[in-house]
Every structure is written in structure tokens, then in C-alpha cells.
Design a protein around this motif. Structure first.
Motif, PDB file in Angstrom:
ATOM      1  N   THR A  40       0.955  -0.888   0.062  1.00 30.82           N
ATOM      2  CA  THR A  40       0.052  -0.176   0.296  1.00 30.82           C
ATOM      3  C   THR A  40       1.682   0.763  -0.194  1.00 30.82           C
ATOM      4  O   THR A  40       0.844   2.030  -0.503  1.00 30.82           O
ATOM      5  N   THR A 158      -7.046  11.720  -2.372  1.00 32.99           N
ATOM      6  CA  THR A 158      -7.068  11.313  -1.403  1.00 32.99           C
ATOM      7  C   THR A 158      -5.829  10.532  -0.555  1.00 32.99           C
ATOM      8  O   THR A 158      -4.897  10.055  -1.043  1.00 32.99           O
ATOM      9  N   TYR A 159      -5.183  11.090   1.123  1.00 35.46           N
ATOM     10  CA  TYR A 159      -3.224  11.153   0.785  1.00 35.46           C
ATOM     11  C   TYR A 159      -3.831  11.711   2.824  1.00 35.46           C
ATOM     12  O   TYR A 159      -4.395  12.576   3.160  1.00 35.46           O
ATOM     13  N   THR A 160      -2.435  11.105   3.463  1.00 35.45           N
ATOM     14  CA  THR A 160      -2.371  10.941   4.616  1.00 35.45           C
ATOM     15  C   THR A 160      -0.776  12.428   4.653  1.00 35.45           C
ATOM     16  O   THR A 160      -0.131  12.068   4.179  1.00 35.45           O
ATOM     17  N   SER A 161      -1.574  13.253   5.538  1.00 42.50           N
ATOM     18  CA  SER A 161      -0.600  14.092   5.554  1.00 42.50           C
ATOM     19  C   SER A 161       1.093  13.706   7.521  1.00 42.50           C
ATOM     20  O   SER A 161       0.206  12.573   7.784  1.00 42.50           O
ATOM     21  N   GLN A 162       1.172  14.987   7.328  1.00 38.12           N
ATOM     22  CA  GLN A 162       2.363  14.304   8.610  1.00 38.12           C
ATOM     23  C   GLN A 162       2.071  14.256   9.734  1.00 38.12           C
ATOM     24  O   GLN A 162       2.468  13.276  10.570  1.00 38.12           O
ATOM     25  N   ASN A 164      -1.195  12.763   9.916  1.00 32.82           N
ATOM     26  CA  ASN A 164      -1.779  12.029  10.384  1.00 32.82           C
ATOM     27  C   ASN A 164      -3.648  12.325  10.087  1.00 32.82           C
ATOM     28  O   ASN A 164      -3.731  11.698  10.765  1.00 32.82           O
ATOM     29  N   PHE A 165      -3.614  13.017   9.109  1.00 28.83           N
ATOM     30  CA  PHE A 165      -4.983  13.708   8.563  1.00 28.83           C
ATOM     31  C   PHE A 165      -5.619  13.085   7.105  1.00 28.83           C
ATOM     32  O   PHE A 165      -4.541  13.101   6.470  1.00 28.83           O
ATOM     33  N   GLU A 166      -6.539  13.062   7.116  1.00 31.89           N
ATOM     34  CA  GLU A 166      -6.713  12.429   5.683  1.00 31.89           C
ATOM     35  C   GLU A 166      -6.862  13.750   5.160  1.00 31.89           C
ATOM     36  O   GLU A 166      -7.480  14.490   5.635  1.00 31.89           O
ATOM     37  N   ILE A 167      -6.478  13.887   3.483  1.00 26.17           N
ATOM     38  CA  ILE A 167      -6.822  15.241   3.397  1.00 26.17           C
ATOM     39  C   ILE A 167      -7.237  14.721   1.975  1.00 26.17           C
ATOM     40  O   ILE A 167      -6.662  13.864   1.307  1.00 26.17           O
ATOM     41  N   THR A 168      -8.263  15.559   1.806  1.00 19.92           N
ATOM     42  CA  THR A 168      -8.868  15.254  -0.300  1.00 19.92           C
ATOM     43  C   THR A 168      -9.157  15.995  -0.631  1.00 19.92           C
ATOM     44  O   THR A 168      -9.178  17.558  -0.287  1.00 19.92           O
TER      45      THR A 168
END
Length: 182
Positions: A40, A158-162, A164-168
Motif C-alpha cells: 500500500t 486523498t493522502y495522509t498528511s505528516q 496523520n490526517f486524511e486530506i482530499t
């Protein structure tokens, strides 16, 4: 004389598998979990989306994507509509002003994260987007560059920030990219 009594053994019932089997199953589950996490991280979930692949193919094969006249300038309201529901606007050709804010080994040579704004620039670029293009065309660009992008709306990403938040964010495919005029 009575026959000697032989002690009888009651049949043993196993209520749980032996510890070695449990350890083996636990180890296998751990190995499988690590494998899935690594795949993943390295390749993303599911690879490229169907729209991303078809949009890239269209841009590569259709000369109209290299014609700036086939793209439309947008204002703040139109940009807000794209940000609200990028999937509804897939395929729309727009002109954006952008500043590259992440372009490194994590994004790869053919995409970057940018702060975007409506056509014409001049405003504060506060909205984020994933921008995807041809690695050879993007090679001279670096973080901090301001560019004008003739882009095709291609859904969201969608990605995970440093932290640890999911951002779309909306996702765009580049038809034409050029430096922003000073």
C-alpha cells in the motif's frame, strides 16, 4: 484370584490447538499484514484510477489538449464548485494559477502538490490540489515555482498528511504548463 485391575485412561479432549499452531498462525498473520502495508505504501491502494489512466491517454493522443484555446479561465466561484465536487467536473478543461509546494521523491517525478487559484493569479493561493503531468515536461520545475496550468479536472485524491490526517484535494491532469508571468 482376581485379575489385576488395569487403570483406565479417560480419553483426552483437546479444547484448543497446540501453542505451536497458534504461534505459526500469528506469525503468518503478522507477515501478511506487513506485506499489505508495504504494498500500500509503495504502490498506493488500487494503483491509478480508471479516469486518471484514460485522461492521461487522451492527453497523450489528442492534439486538442495542447491547444490553449480549448481551456477556459475560471473565477473564484467556478473554482469553489470544482473544490466542492471534483468528481462532478471530471473532464472539464480549466486554466489555473498555481504555486508548487511539494515536489519531491514522495510525490514522484510526474506529479506535485500545489496551491491553486483562479485564472489570472494575483490573489492568495490557499487551495491545494494534486497536479499530474509528463515527468519530462515537469523536470525543470521545483518547489516554489509559480505556474499557469491548462488542466483537465480528473476527480479527487486523498493522502495522509505528516500529522496523520486524511486530506482530499481535487486532482488535475496537465495539458499545458508554463511559468507564471512576473
Amino acid at each position: 484370584m482376581t485379575p489385576a485391575s488395569v487403570p483406565s485412561k479417560a480419553p483426552q479432549r483437546r479444547t484448543s490447538p497446540p501453542k505451536t499452531i497458534l504461534k505459526a498462525l500469528g506469525g503468518a498473520a503478522l507477515v501478511l499484514t506487513v506485506f499489505v502495508v508495504l504494498v500500500t505504501i509503495l504502490f498506493g491502494v488500487g494503483g491509478k484510477s480508471e479516469t486518471e489512466t484514460s485522461t492521461r491517454a487522451a492527453i497523450a493522443s489528442d492534439p486538442s489538449y495542447r491547444d490553449g484555446a480549448s481551456y477556459y479561465p475560471i473565477d473564484e466561484r467556478e473554482l469553489a464548485g470544482i473544490l466542492k465536487d471534483p468528481a462532478e467536473k471530471i473532464g472539464r478543461r480549466v486554466i489555473l494559477h498555481a504555486e508548487i509546494w511539494q515536489f519531491d521523491p514522495l510525490t514522484g517525478p510526474d506529479q506535485f502538490l500545489a496551491h491553486i487559484g483562479p485564472t489570472g493569479g494575483g490573489g492568495i493561493l490557499t487551495e491545494s490540489a494534486l497536479v499530474i503531468g509528463n515527468a519530462a515536461e515537469l523536470e525543470p520545475l521545483v518547489e516554489g515555482d509559480e505556474v499557469v496550468i491548462y488542466a483537465v479536472v480528473d476527480g479527487d485524491y486523498t493522502y495522509t498528511s505528516q500529522a496523520n490526517f486524511e486530506i482530499t484535494v481535487p486532482k488535475f491532469q496537465i495539458g499545458i504548463i508554463q511559468p507564471a508571468s512576473p
